[in-house]
Design a protein around this motif. Structure first.
Motif, mmCIF file in Angstrom:
data_model
loop_
_atom_site.group_PDB
_atom_site.id
_atom_site.type_symbol
_atom_site.label_atom_id
_atom_site.label_comp_id
_atom_site.label_asym_id
_atom_site.label_seq_id
_atom_site.Cartn_x
_atom_site.Cartn_y
_atom_site.Cartn_z
ATOM 1 N N THR A 30 55.444 83.990 49.841
ATOM 2 C CA THR A 30 56.534 84.453 50.705
ATOM 3 C C THR A 30 56.001 84.839 52.077
ATOM 4 O OG1 THR A 30 57.700 85.240 48.748
ATOM 5 C CG2 THR A 30 58.460 86.075 50.871
ATOM 6 N N LEU A 31 54.888 85.554 52.100
ATOM 7 C CA LEU A 31 54.287 85.940 53.376
ATOM 8 C C LEU A 31 53.845 84.709 54.160
ATOM 9 C CD1 LEU A 31 53.503 88.309 55.175
ATOM 10 C CD2 LEU A 31 51.303 88.389 53.977
ATOM 11 N N LEU A 32 53.298 83.725 53.457
ATOM 12 C CA LEU A 32 52.909 82.477 54.118
ATOM 13 C C LEU A 32 54.125 81.792 54.732
ATOM 14 C CD1 LEU A 32 50.888 80.278 54.868
ATOM 15 C CD2 LEU A 32 51.161 79.352 52.549
ATOM 16 N N GLU A 33 55.241 81.786 54.032
ATOM 17 C CA GLU A 33 56.465 81.180 54.574
ATOM 18 C C GLU A 33 56.907 81.901 55.849
ATOM 19 O OE1 GLU A 33 59.568 78.659 55.183
ATOM 20 O OE2 GLU A 33 57.944 78.414 53.742
ATOM 21 N N VAL A 34 56.829 83.222 55.855
ATOM 22 C CA VAL A 34 57.182 84.008 57.045
ATOM 23 C C VAL A 34 56.269 83.626 58.207
ATOM 24 C CG1 VAL A 34 57.154 86.343 58.022
ATOM 25 C CG2 VAL A 34 58.209 85.943 55.795
ATOM 26 N N VAL A 35 54.962 83.569 57.945
ATOM 27 C CA VAL A 35 53.999 83.246 59.000
ATOM 28 C C VAL A 35 54.194 81.812 59.483
ATOM 29 C CG1 VAL A 35 51.536 82.973 59.512
ATOM 30 C CG2 VAL A 35 52.329 84.965 58.241
ATOM 31 N N THR A 36 54.431 80.892 58.573
ATOM 32 C CA THR A 36 54.644 79.492 58.955
ATOM 33 C C THR A 36 55.850 79.361 59.884
ATOM 34 O OG1 THR A 36 53.624 78.720 56.916
ATOM 35 C CG2 THR A 36 55.065 77.167 58.051
ATOM 36 N N ARG A 37 56.918 80.060 59.561
ATOM 37 C CA ARG A 37 58.105 80.029 60.431
ATOM 38 C C ARG A 37 57.800 80.640 61.792
ATOM 39 N NH1 ARG A 37 63.490 81.436 56.893
ATOM 40 N NH2 ARG A 37 63.206 79.828 55.319
ATOM 41 N N ALA A 38 57.039 81.729 61.791
ATOM 42 C CA ALA A 38 56.699 82.397 63.052
ATOM 43 C C ALA A 38 55.819 81.503 63.931
ATOM 44 C CB ALA A 38 56.004 83.725 62.767
ATOM 45 N N VAL A 39 54.859 80.836 63.315
ATOM 46 C CA VAL A 39 53.981 79.938 64.064
ATOM 47 C C VAL A 39 54.800 78.774 64.635
ATOM 48 C CG1 VAL A 39 52.082 78.268 63.807
ATOM 49 C CG2 VAL A 39 51.851 80.594 62.887
ATOM 50 N N ALA A 40 55.749 78.269 63.872
ATOM 51 C CA ALA A 40 56.587 77.164 64.343
ATOM 52 C C ALA A 40 57.406 77.553 65.572
ATOM 53 C CB ALA A 40 57.505 76.689 63.223
ATOM 54 N N LEU A 41 57.700 78.837 65.724
ATOM 55 C CA LEU A 41 58.483 79.314 66.878
ATOM 56 C C LEU A 41 57.634 79.572 68.119
ATOM 57 C CD1 LEU A 41 60.820 81.913 65.144
ATOM 58 C CD2 LEU A 41 61.539 79.794 66.261
ATOM 59 N N SER A 77 59.837 89.688 61.239
ATOM 60 C CA SER A 77 59.103 90.955 61.240
ATOM 61 C C SER A 77 59.614 91.873 60.132
ATOM 62 C CB SER A 77 59.246 91.619 62.611
ATOM 63 O OG SER A 77 58.556 92.828 62.644
ATOM 64 N N GLY A 78 60.920 91.918 59.959
ATOM 65 C CA GLY A 78 61.515 92.722 58.883
ATOM 66 C C GLY A 78 61.108 92.216 57.514
ATOM 67 N N TRP A 79 61.069 90.906 57.348
ATOM 68 C CA TRP A 79 60.661 90.339 56.065
ATOM 69 C C TRP A 79 59.210 90.681 55.765
ATOM 70 C CZ3 TRP A 79 63.020 84.806 56.870
ATOM 71 C CH2 TRP A 79 64.399 84.885 56.740
ATOM 72 N N ALA A 80 58.355 90.590 56.790
ATOM 73 C CA ALA A 80 56.940 90.931 56.588
ATOM 74 C C ALA A 80 56.809 92.401 56.203
ATOM 75 C CB ALA A 80 56.130 90.634 57.848
ATOM 76 N N ALA A 81 57.606 93.258 56.815
ATOM 77 C CA ALA A 81 57.564 94.685 56.474
ATOM 78 C C ALA A 81 58.005 94.907 55.030
ATOM 79 C CB ALA A 81 58.446 95.482 57.427
ATOM 80 N N THR A 86 49.518 96.967 49.061
ATOM 81 C CA THR A 86 48.205 97.532 49.344
ATOM 82 C C THR A 86 47.339 96.635 50.221
ATOM 83 O OG1 THR A 86 47.341 96.626 47.277
ATOM 84 C CG2 THR A 86 48.161 98.888 47.227
ATOM 85 N N ASP A 87 47.607 95.362 50.235
ATOM 86 C CA ASP A 87 46.880 94.421 51.073
ATOM 87 C C ASP A 87 47.231 94.681 52.538
ATOM 88 O OD1 ASP A 87 45.951 92.167 52.440
ATOM 89 O OD2 ASP A 87 46.398 90.821 50.782
ATOM 90 N N PRO A 88 46.245 94.743 53.436
ATOM 91 C CA PRO A 88 46.555 95.003 54.851
ATOM 92 C C PRO A 88 47.170 93.807 55.572
ATOM 93 C CG PRO A 88 44.192 94.722 54.569
ATOM 94 C CD PRO A 88 44.802 94.713 53.192
ATOM 95 N N ILE A 93 50.213 91.263 60.038
ATOM 96 C CA ILE A 93 51.138 90.178 60.389
ATOM 97 C C ILE A 93 52.414 90.761 60.984
ATOM 98 C CG2 ILE A 93 52.603 88.373 59.390
ATOM 99 C CD1 ILE A 93 50.124 87.800 57.512
ATOM 100 N N GLY A 94 52.901 91.850 60.403
ATOM 101 C CA GLY A 94 54.076 92.513 60.968
ATOM 102 C C GLY A 94 53.823 92.985 62.387
ATOM 103 N N ALA A 95 52.624 93.504 62.641
ATOM 104 C CA ALA A 95 52.286 93.944 63.997
ATOM 105 C C ALA A 95 52.243 92.758 64.962
ATOM 106 C CB ALA A 95 50.946 94.674 63.993
ATOM 107 N N LEU A 96 51.704 91.633 64.509
ATOM 108 C CA LEU A 96 51.663 90.438 65.362
ATOM 109 C C LEU A 96 53.064 89.910 65.648
ATOM 110 C CD1 LEU A 96 48.603 88.651 63.733
ATOM 111 C CD2 LEU A 96 48.697 89.635 66.035
#
Length: 156
Positions: A30-41, A77-81, A86-88, A93-96
């Motif tokens: 799920t986190l990878l999907e969020v990042v992939t979408r963010a990178v695409a933008l 950003s909300g999804w990442a939050a 426990t993983d940083p 990613i949310g900060a980025l």
């Protein structure tokens, strides 16, 4: 008068055991999907920021496109939050993602100010794009892909 069938009380189910590897795979996927979408933008975001930095009047179309991209970064950003554990990784990613959103917001505010000043204009013309945090987000995409692959195919 209707007679209702007797419902037998079921025994409460025994506790459900979650597979921690499967749960981690879902979170990472799920986190990878969020990042992939963010990178695409990122290309769109960089274009909006560069368009905001052009000398002269900025077309209102830039504002519409910028707000659309910014709202998507806000959602991501909300999804990442929501994925924070426990993983940083999700926190960084949310900060980025928040940085991406802030850069778009700043560029748009400088391009369409309530009151135009020379100081704000200098800042607007100095904008160049998302910068190194965009590279870091792309790096996170590769890191998450490797981590997910390692979960699917553990070594040793």
């Amino acid at each position: 008068m209707r007679i209702r069938p007797r419902i037998e009380h079921r025994r409460s189910p025994k506790s459900v055991r979650l597979d921690p590897v499967a749960a981690e795979a879902v979170r990472l996927g799920t986190l990878l999907e969020v990042v992939t979408r963010a990178v695409a933008l990122q290309d769109q975001a960089d274009k909006v920021i560069r368009d905001c930095a052009e000398p002269g009047e900025v077309p209102t179309e830039v504002a519409r496109c910028g707000r659309s991209v910014a709202s998507e970064y806000g959602r991501l950003s909300g999804w990442a939050a929501d994925l924070a554990w426990t993983d940083p990784a999700p926190q960084r990613i949310g900060a980025l993602l928040s940085y991406h959103l802030m850069m778009l917001d700043t560029a748009l505010k400088l391009a369409f100010p309530r009151c135009r000043t020379e100081r704000l204009e200098r800042h607007r013309l100095a904008l160049t794009g998302l910068g190194p945090p965009a590279d870091e987000l792309r790096d996170w995409e590769r890191v998450l892909e490797r981590r997910l692959a390692n979960l699917d195919h553990p070594t040793g």
